[in-house]
Design an enzyme around this catalytic site. Structure first.
Site, mmCIF file in Angstrom:
data_model
loop_
_atom_site.group_PDB
_atom_site.id
_atom_site.type_symbol
_atom_site.label_atom_id
_atom_site.label_comp_id
_atom_site.label_asym_id
_atom_site.label_seq_id
_atom_site.Cartn_x
_atom_site.Cartn_y
_atom_site.Cartn_z
ATOM 1 N N THR A 1 6.695 6.004 1.269
ATOM 2 C CA THR A 1 6.335 6.235 -0.131
ATOM 3 C C THR A 1 4.865 6.658 -0.211
ATOM 4 O OG1 THR A 1 7.938 4.598 -0.887
ATOM 5 C CG2 THR A 1 6.174 5.158 -2.417
ATOM 6 N N ILE B 1 2.958 -0.424 -0.637
ATOM 7 C CA ILE B 1 4.059 0.500 -0.855
ATOM 8 C C ILE B 1 4.630 0.861 0.508
ATOM 9 C CG2 ILE B 1 3.333 1.426 -3.092
ATOM 10 C CD1 ILE B 1 2.007 3.733 -1.729
ATOM 11 N N ASP B 2 5.882 1.244 0.527
ATOM 12 C CA ASP B 2 6.574 1.476 1.788
ATOM 13 C C ASP B 2 5.944 2.609 2.588
ATOM 14 O OD1 ASP B 2 8.394 -0.498 1.082
ATOM 15 O OD2 ASP B 2 9.733 0.931 0.100
ATOM 16 N N LYS B 3 6.213 2.593 3.892
ATOM 17 C CA LYS B 3 5.677 3.597 4.803
ATOM 18 C C LYS B 3 5.937 5.018 4.313
ATOM 19 C CE LYS B 3 6.287 5.333 9.541
ATOM 20 N NZ LYS B 3 6.984 5.127 10.839
ATOM 21 N N ARG C 1 13.928 1.224 -5.080
ATOM 22 C CA ARG C 1 15.000 1.737 -4.233
ATOM 23 C C ARG C 1 16.269 0.902 -4.385
ATOM 24 N NH1 ARG C 1 12.146 1.816 1.483
ATOM 25 N NH2 ARG C 1 14.129 2.778 2.128
#
Length: 321
Positions: A142, A138-140, A237
């Site tokens: 998130t 998962i993104d930084k 997103r």
């Protein structure tokens, strides 16, 4: 870093008529079928001293030899004593709750302080698992649940479940604009044709499916829950921005900030101060690699998203007074 793999075995008679790649996946479950297929195509697998294709069928009784190398994690990845919010752990998997701001894998400009660095200190044996056992990311910015495989067999199982789209992944998000109803976004995602750090809807991209439903509506925002069928980079997103409901605080896909008409000063300041995409991986479920049982976990929203929701609800209540 690589490890020499040398295996010799006889194909069981009950696998008669099966494709070679399928038979090897049955015989060597610690390796994924995709990995075994690569080795077959590279000529690292022989059957009775002959090189076959992945689709060639076997009869049973043949001698199989695998002589290859298994690429492991980057040698430059170092263990660091960083605290982890571990939700569950056993001999096969680790389930953890990632905070906002933590990068998952080391990379350019992020060699330290990542989730991988922390995991290698917590469980050094992960150095022997591809990508330190992390099978999805998962993104930084998130927050939320991630699963980590502690053995090659568990890694193979979790990767297979992700590919089969049977892993349950539900996210909570705050979207800009008032949604009338839930729905599904089924649009392929690929690299942006100009900005390679961004993703975009691209007909040449990979299939991507996001289901979303409305949880709560506010003056100019909507609290939603999203379920992923696929796991493309920045999927939620990109999909939400595509339907003109980008995520609150998204610095890449959010567009220009607009002050909602009639919003209180307090709520407006809270929104302007929210510096990350409002996205949280709240639910994760799959079949346990060893027991085959359906297992799942759920973690609460992080404090910053709870606070934003409270501010939005308070602002919306002003119209009802």
């Amino acid at each position: 870093m690589s490890e020499k793999i040398q295996l010799d075995d006889v194909i069981p008679e009950e696998l008669n008529g099966m494709r070679l790649d399928q038979a090897l996946a049955r015989m060597f479950p610690e390796f994924s079928r995709g990995q075994l297929t690569k080795w077959i195509k590279a000529g690292d697998v022989t059957v009775d001293d002959n090189q076959l294709r992945p689709r060639d069928s076997v009869s049973g009784g043949e001698q199989v030899t695998i002589n290859t190398t298994l690429e492991k994690q980057d040698d430059s990845w170092q263990a660091e004593a960083i605290s982890l919010d571990i939700v569950y752990e056993d001999g096969d998997v680790i389930i953890l709750n990632k905070p906002a701001g933590m990068v998952v894998h080391p990379g350019a400009g992020n060699q330290q302080g990542t989730l991988v660095n922390a995991l290698l200190a917590h469980a050094p044996q992960l150095a022997n698992i591809p990508r330190a056992g992390i099978v999805h990311r998962i993104d930084k910015a998130t927050t939320g649940l991630l699963m980590v495989a502690k053995t090659l067999q568990a890694h193979n199982s979790l990767v297979s479940q992700l590919q089969a789209r049977t892993v349950i992944r539900e996210y909570q998000a705050i979207a800009v604009g008032v949604m009338t109803a839930g729905g599904t976004v089924d649009e392929p995602i690929g690299r942006h044709h100009i900005d390679r750090k961004r993703m975009a809807i691209s007909q040449g991209g990979k299939p991507a499916v996001t289901h979303y439903r409305v949880d709560q509506r506010f003056r100019a925002h909507t609290y939603i829950r999203c379920k992923l069928e696929t796991g493309r980079t920045h999927q939620i997103r990109v999909h939400m921005a595509h339907i003109r409901h980008p995520l609150l605080g998204d610095p890449v896909y959010g567009g220009r900030f607009k002050i909602p008409k009639g919003m209180s000063e307090k709520c407006r300041e809270a929104i302007q101060g929210f510096r990350r995409q409002a996205l949280h991986a709240g639910v994760l479920g799959f079949k346990h690699p060893s027991t085959g049982e359906d297992v799942s976990w759920q973690v609460d929203l992080p404090q910053d998203m709870q606070q934003i929701l409270a501010e939005l609800a308070e602002d919306a209540a002003r119209d009802e007074e």
